[in-house]
Scaffold this active site. Structure first.
Site, short mmCIF file in Angstrom:
data_model
loop_
_atom_site.label_atom_id
_atom_site.label_comp_id
_atom_site.label_asym_id
_atom_site.label_seq_id
_atom_site.Cartn_x
_atom_site.Cartn_y
_atom_site.Cartn_z
N HIS A 94 0.79 -1.02 0.15
CA HIS A 94 0.18 -0.04 -0.11
C HIS A 94 0.79 1.01 -0.11
CE1 HIS A 94 -4.16 1.92 0.96
NE2 HIS A 94 -4.26 1.05 0.13
N HIS B 248 -3.39 2.06 12.41
CA HIS B 248 -2.89 1.68 11.32
C HIS B 248 -3.30 0.03 11.36
CE1 HIS B 248 -0.36 0.79 7.75
NE2 HIS B 248 1.01 0.85 8.38
N LYS C 25 -12.48 7.75 18.13
CA LYS C 25 -12.35 7.00 16.58
C LYS C 25 -12.97 5.91 16.73
CE LYS C 25 -9.54 9.79 14.43
NZ LYS C 25 -8.10 10.03 14.57
N ILE C 26 -13.65 5.52 15.45
CA ILE C 26 -14.14 4.34 15.10
C ILE C 26 -13.36 3.55 14.36
CG2 ILE C 26 -16.35 3.27 14.16
CD1 ILE C 26 -17.14 5.14 16.14
N MET C 27 -12.91 2.49 14.83
CA MET C 27 -11.62 1.57 14.31
C MET C 27 -12.15 0.96 12.92
SD MET C 27 -9.15 2.76 15.61
CE MET C 27 -9.07 3.53 17.12
N PHE D 213 -12.48 2.58 10.17
CA PHE D 213 -13.39 3.70 9.34
C PHE D 213 -12.35 4.77 8.97
CE2 PHE D 213 -16.74 1.22 10.71
CZ PHE D 213 -17.73 1.32 9.75
N HIS E 187 -9.54 6.91 6.24
CA HIS E 187 -8.47 6.58 5.51
C HIS E 187 -7.78 7.93 5.11
CE1 HIS E 187 -5.30 4.88 2.76
NE2 HIS E 187 -5.94 3.56 3.44
N ARG F 272 -10.36 -2.24 -1.28
CA ARG F 272 -10.29 -3.58 -0.60
C ARG F 272 -11.36 -4.10 0.35
NH1 ARG F 272 -4.75 -1.94 2.08
NH2 ARG F 272 -6.13 0.02 2.56
N ASP G 232 -9.52 -2.74 6.95
CA ASP G 232 -9.42 -3.52 8.14
C ASP G 232 -10.80 -3.91 8.83
OD1 ASP G 232 -6.74 -3.75 8.69
OD2 ASP G 232 -6.75 -1.82 9.67
N ARG H 199 1.97 -8.07 4.71
CA ARG H 199 2.67 -6.76 4.20
C ARG H 199 4.11 -6.89 4.44
NH1 ARG H 199 0.63 -1.57 4.15
NH2 ARG H 199 -1.27 -2.75 3.32
N ARG I 108 15.79 12.06 4.85
CA ARG I 108 16.08 12.83 6.18
C ARG I 108 15.55 14.59 5.87
NH1 ARG I 108 16.36 17.33 9.61
NH2 ARG I 108 18.06 17.17 11.07
C1 LIG Z 1 -4.85 -0.80 6.77
C2 LIG Z 1 -4.86 0.37 7.62
O1 LIG Z 1 -3.96 0.82 8.11
S1 LIG Z 1 -6.20 1.46 6.96
C3 LIG Z 1 -6.29 2.35 8.63
C4 LIG Z 1 -6.82 1.82 9.70
N1 LIG Z 1 -7.15 2.64 10.70
C5 LIG Z 1 -8.24 2.90 11.44
O2 LIG Z 1 -9.21 2.20 10.83
C6 LIG Z 1 -8.40 3.84 12.58
C7 LIG Z 1 -9.62 4.82 12.44
N2 LIG Z 1 -9.35 5.75 11.37
C8 LIG Z 1 -8.65 6.84 11.80
O3 LIG Z 1 -7.92 7.33 12.57
C9 LIG Z 1 -8.35 7.60 10.55
O4 LIG Z 1 -9.19 7.69 9.44
C10 LIG Z 1 -6.97 7.48 9.78
C11 LIG Z 1 -5.71 7.54 10.71
C12 LIG Z 1 -6.91 6.20 9.02
C13 LIG Z 1 -6.64 8.45 8.81
O5 LIG Z 1 -6.40 9.57 9.53
P1 LIG Z 1 -6.71 11.23 8.81
O6 LIG Z 1 -5.74 11.20 7.60
O7 LIG Z 1 -6.09 12.06 9.92
O8 LIG Z 1 -8.18 11.34 8.62
P2 LIG Z 1 -8.90 12.33 8.03
O9 LIG Z 1 -7.93 13.88 7.65
O10 LIG Z 1 -9.75 11.97 6.78
O11 LIG Z 1 -10.08 12.69 9.10
C14 LIG Z 1 -11.15 13.71 8.74
C15 LIG Z 1 -12.08 13.82 10.01
O12 LIG Z 1 -12.63 12.70 10.18
C16 LIG Z 1 -12.32 12.24 11.50
N3 LIG Z 1 -12.21 10.93 11.59
C17 LIG Z 1 -11.42 10.15 10.54
N4 LIG Z 1 -11.54 8.81 10.85
C18 LIG Z 1 -12.50 8.51 11.81
C19 LIG Z 1 -12.80 7.45 12.40
N5 LIG Z 1 -12.55 6.29 12.25
N6 LIG Z 1 -13.81 7.53 13.36
C20 LIG Z 1 -14.13 8.87 13.76
N7 LIG Z 1 -13.83 10.08 13.23
C21 LIG Z 1 -12.84 9.86 12.08
C22 LIG Z 1 -10.95 12.72 11.95
O13 LIG Z 1 -11.14 12.88 13.33
C23 LIG Z 1 -11.20 14.23 11.20
O14 LIG Z 1 -12.08 15.07 12.09
P3 LIG Z 1 -11.62 16.56 12.24
O15 LIG Z 1 -11.43 17.21 10.91
O16 LIG Z 1 -12.71 17.08 13.40
O17 LIG Z 1 -10.29 16.62 13.06
O1 LIG Z 2 -2.03 3.43 3.31
C1 LIG Z 2 -2.41 3.78 4.51
O2 LIG Z 2 -2.09 4.80 5.27
C2 LIG Z 2 -2.87 2.56 5.36
C3 LIG Z 2 -3.36 1.33 4.61
O3 LIG Z 2 -4.38 1.43 4.21
C4 LIG Z 2 -2.36 0.22 4.38
O4 LIG Z 2 -1.40 0.32 4.80
O5 LIG Z 2 -2.83 -0.63 4.08
#
Ligand SMILES: CC(=O)SCCNC(=O)CCNC(=O)[C@H](O)C(C)(C)COP(=O)(O)OP(=O)(O)OC[C@H]1O[C@@H](n2cnc3c(N)ncnc32)[C@H](O)[C@@H]1OP(=O)(O)O
Ligand SMILES: O=C([O-])CC(=O)C(=O)O
Length: 374
Positions: A186, A221, A254-256, A258, A260, A269, A311, A336, A355
């Site tokens: 990714h 993540h 945060k709702i896990m 959800f 990106h 995916r 996820d 991964r 850097r």
């Molecule tokens: C395979 C992977 O790694 S996929 C990612 C897996 N991680 C998760 O599912 C954790 C939950 N999700 C999140 O924490 C975030 O969506 C991340 C870390 C994936 C991305 O973070 P960011 O790029 O900072 O998100 P983004 O800029 O789109 O957020 C916009 C707004 O939506 C909110 N938001 C984004 N995701 C969520 C969520 N899952 N639940 C609640 N609120 C959310 C943010 O808090 C933000 O609000 P604000 O403007 O009031 O601060």
């Molecule tokens: O690209 C990202 O930030 C997170 C993700 O979806 C992954 O690593 O699969």
């Protein structure tokens, strides 16, 4: 101050280098590995073919694939001293810590002494990771010392057989294969970027991968699949899910599973793993967790325009296959690793130490006051 709106925070929207391995959310191409669409790979390839693609830039032909699978099968067993280390890690340790330790310890026993060994090191980790995870899990939870070698020729089937001690069904083998393909690569996500930064210092493969495991562990993540499972298990029905999620959003939790950092409307995916989750729910004979997951998806989109990432439906899919929640993120590692190692190789092929600089926001220059006067 870093201006969040300009994309400064979290380096969002800033290119940090070039890659030929993957596109994420690019208009006209979506999610591709070396030019192949991820859904094409999920429908028509196996995980071993994808691993070969990422490490070599091309899909294998039948003879190359056979040879590659045999090579991986021959590299699965764990050294005795690594088994002894795994036996000492307590049952309540987090399996991601076990993976990190297992990876690092293997690097002591079989170090990558020069970069001509990079493929060997990557393939060794690929072959050994399922055994590192399952040997520790079965020893610490069931007191069983499993045989780390199986006759399953796919990594997904091998993992399921190590975990359950019995031959998996064709359907479960295929779901594992698809899941491993979806998680394989990714672009410059946090864990891959960690691996590339480490590689840019000309460090060894085991150090790069150990660091990447640490980055993947966090719930923002890779740890989100485990966190999503813990959340949906607390919901008693689709209606309860909506009520509880409303409360969570109100409390700014945060709702896990959800949202990106790159995708804005959907994660390609999700539709693939969601379809498998539905199939597995029917096979499982109880679709309630799937129904709850669908209610979560609808609620988050309707209220916040937030969508499921890779996820979310992985949580229920793995659960229906009987995989313990604690092992969800370690499975992500097994997959991964291919992306991480491919990025390490790509970084090394055209390296300059990574850097960036920082905008200073600290105090103005000042003198040290003697400690007796502070
Ligand atoms: C395979 C992977 O790694 S996929 C990612 C897996 N991680 C998760 O599912 C954790 C939950 N999700 C999140 O924490 C975030 O969506 C991340 C870390 C994936 C991305 O973070 P960011 O790029 O900072 O998100 P983004 O800029 O789109 O957020 C916009 C707004 O939506 C909110 N938001 C984004 N995701 C969520 C969520 N899952 N639940 C609640 N609120 C959310 C943010 O808090 C933000 O609000 P604000 O403007 O009031 O601060
Ligand atoms: O690209 C990202 O930030 C997170 C993700 O979806 C992954 O690593 O699969």
């Amino acid at each position: 101050m870093v201006d969040k709106k300009l994309g400064g925070a979290g380096l969002r929207g800033q290119s940090a280098g070039e890659t030929a391995l993957c596109t994420v959310g690019k208009s006209g191409s979506g999610l591709t590995y070396c030019g192949y669409d991820v859904s094409d790979l999920a429908d028509n390839a196996t995980f071993e073919e994808v691993a070969y693609l990422l490490f070599n830039g091309e899909l294998p032909n039948a003879a190359q694939l056979d040879a590659y699978k045999s090579q991986l099968m021959s590299m699965r067993d764990l050294p005795k001293t690594l088994k002894e280390v795994l036996q000492r890690i307590p049952a309540d340790a987090h399996p991601m810590d076990v993976m990190r330790t297992g990876c690092s310890f293997l690097g002591n026993l079989e170090p990558e002494t020069d970069f001509s060994q990079q493929h060997k090191a990557a393939n060794r980790l690929l072959a050994a990771f399922p055994a590192i995870m399952c040997y520790w899990y079965r020893f610490s939870h069931d007191g069983v010392e499993i045989d780390c070698v199986t006759d399953e020729d796919s990594l997904g089937g091998h993992f399921l057989k190590l975990l359950n001690g019995k031959t998996p069904s064709d359907q479960h083998r295929r779901v594992m294969d698809v899941s491993l393909i979806l998680y394989a690569e990714h672009e410059f996500n946090a864990s891959t970027f960690t691996a590339r930064v480490c590689a840019s210092t000309l460090s060894d493969m085991f150090s790069c991968i150990t660091g990447a495991i640490g980055s993947l562990r966090g719930p923002l993540h890779g740890g989100a699949n485990e966190a999503a499972m813990e959340m949906i298990q607390k919901f008693s029905s689709p209606e309860d899910a909506k009520v509880q999620m409303a409360g969570m959003l109100e409390r700014k939790e945060k709702i896990m599973g959800f949202g990106h950092a790159i995708y804005r409307e959907s994660d390609p995916r999700n539709v693939i793993i969601k379809a498998w989750s539905e199939k597995l729910a029917k096979e499982f004979g109880d679709t309630s967790l799937y129904d709850i997951s669908v209610a979560c998806e609808e609620y988050m989109w309707d209220t916040k325009k937030l969508f499921c990432n890779a996820d979310f439906f992985h949580a229920s899919a793995y659960h229906f296959m009987g995989i313990p929640t604690k092992l969800f993120t370690p499975i992500f590692v097994c997959s991964r690793l291919t992306g991480w190692a491919a990025h390490v190789m790509e970084q090394r092929a055209n390296n300059r130490i990574i850097r960036p600089s920082a905008d200073y926001i600290g105090s103005a220059p000042r003198k040290v006051v003697p400690i007796s006067e502070r």
